[in-house]
Design a protein around this motif. Structure first.
Motif, PDB file in Angstrom:
ATOM      1  N   GLU A  37     -11.522 -83.152  20.969  1.00  0.00           N
ATOM      2  CA  GLU A  37     -12.168 -83.649  22.197  1.00  0.00           C
ATOM      3  C   GLU A  37     -13.641 -82.837  22.628  1.00  0.00           C
ATOM      4  OE1 GLU A  37     -11.368 -86.612  23.359  1.00  0.00           O
ATOM      5  OE2 GLU A  37      -9.346 -86.719  22.287  1.00  0.00           O
ATOM      6  N   PHE A  38     -13.415 -81.491  22.370  1.00  0.00           N
ATOM      7  CA  PHE A  38     -14.558 -80.580  22.859  1.00  0.00           C
ATOM      8  C   PHE A  38     -15.618 -80.773  21.921  1.00  0.00           C
ATOM      9  CE2 PHE A  38     -16.513 -76.808  22.212  1.00  0.00           C
ATOM     10  CZ  PHE A  38     -17.093 -76.409  23.783  1.00  0.00           C
ATOM     11  N   TYR A  39     -15.441 -80.884  20.583  1.00  0.00           N
ATOM     12  CA  TYR A  39     -16.441 -81.213  19.497  1.00  0.00           C
ATOM     13  C   TYR A  39     -17.202 -82.631  19.724  1.00  0.00           C
ATOM     14  CZ  TYR A  39     -18.333 -81.623  14.899  1.00  0.00           C
ATOM     15  OH  TYR A  39     -19.073 -81.725  13.783  1.00  0.00           O
ATOM     16  N   LYS A  40     -16.312 -83.431  19.938  1.00  0.00           N
ATOM     17  CA  LYS A  40     -16.869 -84.550  20.171  1.00  0.00           C
ATOM     18  C   LYS A  40     -17.642 -84.771  21.448  1.00  0.00           C
ATOM     19  CE  LYS A  40     -15.227 -89.779  20.589  1.00  0.00           C
ATOM     20  NZ  LYS A  40     -15.076 -90.032  21.977  1.00  0.00           N
ATOM     21  N   GLU A  41     -17.209 -84.320  22.506  1.00  0.00           N
ATOM     22  CA  GLU A  41     -18.056 -84.012  23.800  1.00  0.00           C
ATOM     23  C   GLU A  41     -19.353 -83.100  23.344  1.00  0.00           C
ATOM     24  OE1 GLU A  41     -18.015 -85.603  26.153  1.00  0.00           O
ATOM     25  OE2 GLU A  41     -19.565 -84.681  27.396  1.00  0.00           O
ATOM     26  N   THR A  42     -19.258 -82.246  22.648  1.00  0.00           N
ATOM     27  CA  THR A  42     -20.592 -81.706  22.264  1.00  0.00           C
ATOM     28  C   THR A  42     -21.664 -82.283  21.352  1.00  0.00           C
ATOM     29  OG1 THR A  42     -19.348 -79.503  22.621  1.00  0.00           O
ATOM     30  CG2 THR A  42     -21.617 -79.257  21.179  1.00  0.00           C
ATOM     31  N   CYS A  43     -20.859 -83.334  20.562  1.00  0.00           N
ATOM     32  CA  CYS A  43     -21.816 -83.924  19.635  1.00  0.00           C
ATOM     33  C   CYS A  43     -22.603 -85.176  20.791  1.00  0.00           C
ATOM     34  CB  CYS A  43     -21.148 -84.684  18.778  1.00  0.00           C
ATOM     35  SG  CYS A  43     -20.570 -83.479  17.325  1.00  0.00           S
ATOM     36  N   VAL A  56     -23.168 -87.979  15.962  1.00  0.00           N
ATOM     37  CA  VAL A  56     -23.918 -86.647  15.485  1.00  0.00           C
ATOM     38  C   VAL A  56     -22.777 -85.820  15.069  1.00  0.00           C
ATOM     39  CG1 VAL A  56     -24.700 -84.658  16.668  1.00  0.00           C
ATOM     40  CG2 VAL A  56     -25.513 -86.583  17.573  1.00  0.00           C
ATOM     41  N   ARG A  57     -23.150 -84.930  14.254  1.00  0.00           N
ATOM     42  CA  ARG A  57     -22.147 -83.867  13.525  1.00  0.00           C
ATOM     43  C   ARG A  57     -22.642 -82.601  13.660  1.00  0.00           C
ATOM     44  NH1 ARG A  57     -19.892 -87.809  14.213  1.00  0.00           N
ATOM     45  NH2 ARG A  57     -18.540 -89.031  12.986  1.00  0.00           N
ATOM     46  N   TYR A 233     -12.994 -87.823  13.718  1.00  0.00           N
ATOM     47  CA  TYR A 233     -12.313 -87.956  14.953  1.00  0.00           C
ATOM     48  C   TYR A 233     -10.904 -88.872  15.010  1.00  0.00           C
ATOM     49  CZ  TYR A 233     -11.711 -88.638  19.949  1.00  0.00           C
ATOM     50  OH  TYR A 233     -10.820 -88.619  21.211  1.00  0.00           O
ATOM     51  N   LYS A 234     -11.232 -90.096  14.378  1.00  0.00           N
ATOM     52  CA  LYS A 234     -10.302 -91.141  13.863  1.00  0.00           C
ATOM     53  C   LYS A 234      -8.922 -90.396  13.289  1.00  0.00           C
ATOM     54  CE  LYS A 234     -10.464 -94.539  11.095  1.00  0.00           C
ATOM     55  NZ  LYS A 234     -11.440 -95.586  10.398  1.00  0.00           N
ATOM     56  N   ASP A 246     -18.961 -70.328  17.684  1.00  0.00           N
ATOM     57  CA  ASP A 246     -20.271 -70.876  17.666  1.00  0.00           C
ATOM     58  C   ASP A 246     -20.646 -72.106  18.439  1.00  0.00           C
ATOM     59  OD1 ASP A 246     -21.101 -68.760  15.976  1.00  0.00           O
ATOM     60  OD2 ASP A 246     -21.060 -69.877  14.054  1.00  0.00           O
ATOM     61  N   ILE A 247     -19.540 -73.006  18.281  1.00  0.00           N
ATOM     62  CA  ILE A 247     -19.786 -74.251  18.791  1.00  0.00           C
ATOM     63  C   ILE A 247     -19.619 -74.276  20.437  1.00  0.00           C
ATOM     64  CG2 ILE A 247     -18.655 -76.625  18.980  1.00  0.00           C
ATOM     65  CD1 ILE A 247     -18.073 -76.206  15.956  1.00  0.00           C
ATOM     66  N   ILE A 248     -18.733 -73.345  20.821  1.00  0.00           N
ATOM     67  CA  ILE A 248     -18.612 -73.166  22.111  1.00  0.00           C
ATOM     68  C   ILE A 248     -20.043 -72.720  22.866  1.00  0.00           C
ATOM     69  CG2 ILE A 248     -17.474 -71.894  24.034  1.00  0.00           C
ATOM     70  CD1 ILE A 248     -14.596 -71.841  22.340  1.00  0.00           C
ATOM     71  N   GLY A 249     -20.503 -71.796  22.135  1.00  0.00           N
ATOM     72  CA  GLY A 249     -21.993 -71.098  22.390  1.00  0.00           C
ATOM     73  C   GLY A 249     -23.136 -72.253  22.234  1.00  0.00           C
TER      74      GLY A 249
END
Ligand SMILES: *Cc1c(COP(=O)(O)O)cnc(C)c1O
Length: 377
Positions: A37-43, A56-57, A233-234, A246-249
């Motif tokens: 969910e977090f990755y998707k939201e950042t994208c 976006v990836r 995601y699916k 890195d992604i949290i940053g």
């Protein structure tokens, strides 16, 4: 000043809230559904930043991975690819096309000017049989900025997919992926986003995904394969473990950008004042037209050594600027004013240190460079 001021055109300074976000508790990002969910939201936030509804990836690798992944995923043996180039990164796209078996065709331009739209149009009248075209938004080694808003719609009209390297543009220059018809727009964490190096991200259109799905032969890479990311995601499956800190940053860095209303204007103001100060002081901007607002590239005055200037600024004033590479090696000095570095304080201090260094090595200024900068800001 006890800390070095990094004023290169990327990597840039990292804001404290991004550094602290990177220190947060982590999880197993492959297993933990909350991370999906977090990755998707950042994208999704990156999509807002890029003005696109496309997918976006975020990939684990520095900006160059984005360039290679786009070429690896789109290129099949024998594909004709149009490389629109007026700089080192622009030309470099052709090398990736060759690695994956494609045939690059170079549309070369005057490297001191932005790509000429009329010339491109008349070129395409004669030959438009290309699977995709590549173009760099801001070609950082020379600081030239291209009119992506004009170039990509022209290409799309001819049925050519568009790949744009906006690593050094986005966040400091306007970028509208959907309105400008960009099939793949790619960026990186360490320029205007002002996060540390390590991540690249791409927006990928339906047309681009379709082209990958319609290939006769599979993509000749795994790490550079964008198609393996399509249904992460699916399927709740990442092709490889994402670098969670890195992604949290990056997520925090995107928040910073989205929270700042006038970010393009800030870059414009700083860059315009920098150029005015450089020129009024008697120095020369390297290019003639198409100035980017994220980097200023200055010709090294006759008889002066670029490396000595850079070292003097670093040793005596704690400011790091850089020269360039390739055909520009030894010929120019580059000041980055992107993201966290595009501030009046940092740029004026950098110009002050530049003047001191040049004077130390015998260059005479017409006017005090910092005073002009403050008059123009
Ligand atoms: C910085 C940059 C990249 C990423 O390359 P590195 O030199 O490895 O940082 C790609 N394209 C452009 C235009 C860049 O400015």
């Amino acid at each position: 000043m006890n800390k070095t001021l990094i004023m290169t055109p990327g990597p840039t300074s990292v804001r404290e809230n991004v550094r602290l976000a990177r220190a947060k508790e982590t999880t197993n990002p492959d297993i933990d559904e909350k991370f999906y969910e977090f990755y998707k939201e950042t994208c999704h936030k990156l999509g807002i930043f890029l003005n696109t509804n496309n997918e976006v990836r975020i990939l684990s690798g520095e900006g160059i991975l984005g360039l290679e992944a786009a070429c690896a995923s789109l290129t099949e043996r024998g594909d004709r690819v149009l490389i629109i180039e007026n700089g080192i990164f622009g030309e470099g796209f052709g090398d990736f096309v060759k690695i994956y078996g494609g045939e690059p065709f170079y549309f070369r331009n005057n490297r001191k000017r932005k790509v000429d739209i009329e010339e491109l149009k008349s070129f395409l009248e004669k030959d438009s049989n290309f699977k995709y075209a590549t173009i760099v938004h801001c070609d950082t080694p020379s600081g030239v900025l291209n009119d992506i808003d004009k170039i990509c719609p022209i290409l799309k009209e001819k049925g050519i997919l568009t790949v744009v390297d906006s690593v050094a543009g986005m966040g400091g220059e306007e970028l509208q992926v959907d309105n400008w018809k960009i099939d793949i727009a790619l960026g990186a964490s360490q320029k205007c986003l002002s996060a540390p190096p390590g991540l690249t991200f791409l927006s990928i259109s339906e047309d681009a995904f379709q082209s990958m799905e319609n290939r006769k032969n599979p993509i000749a890479s795994f790490y550079c394969n964008l198609l393996v990311w399509k249904d992460y995601y699916k399927n709740k499956w990442f092709p490889y473990t994402p670098p969670i800190s890195d992604i949290i940053g990056l997520d925090k860095a995107v928040d910073n950008l989205l929270n700042e209303k006038n970010i393009i204007e800030r870059h414009d103001k700083i860059a315009s004042a920098t150029r005015a100060a450089i020129v009024s002081a008697g120095l020369k901007i390297h290019i003639e037209e198409g100035y980017s607002n994220t980097v200023t590239v200055i010709d090294v005055p006759h008889g002066i050594n670029d490396k000595k200037i850079i070292k003097y600024m670093l040793d005596n004033y704690g400011v790091m600027i850089t020269g360039s590479f390739g055909y520009l090696e030894g010929r120019v000095l580059r000041i980055g004013h992107m993201g966290e570095n595009a501030t009046v304080e940092k740029v004026s201090y950098t110009l002050f240190a530049l003047q001191k260094a040049l004077e130390h090595y015998g260059y005479t200024f017409y006017k005090d460079i910092v005073s002009i900068f403050f008059e123009r800001i």
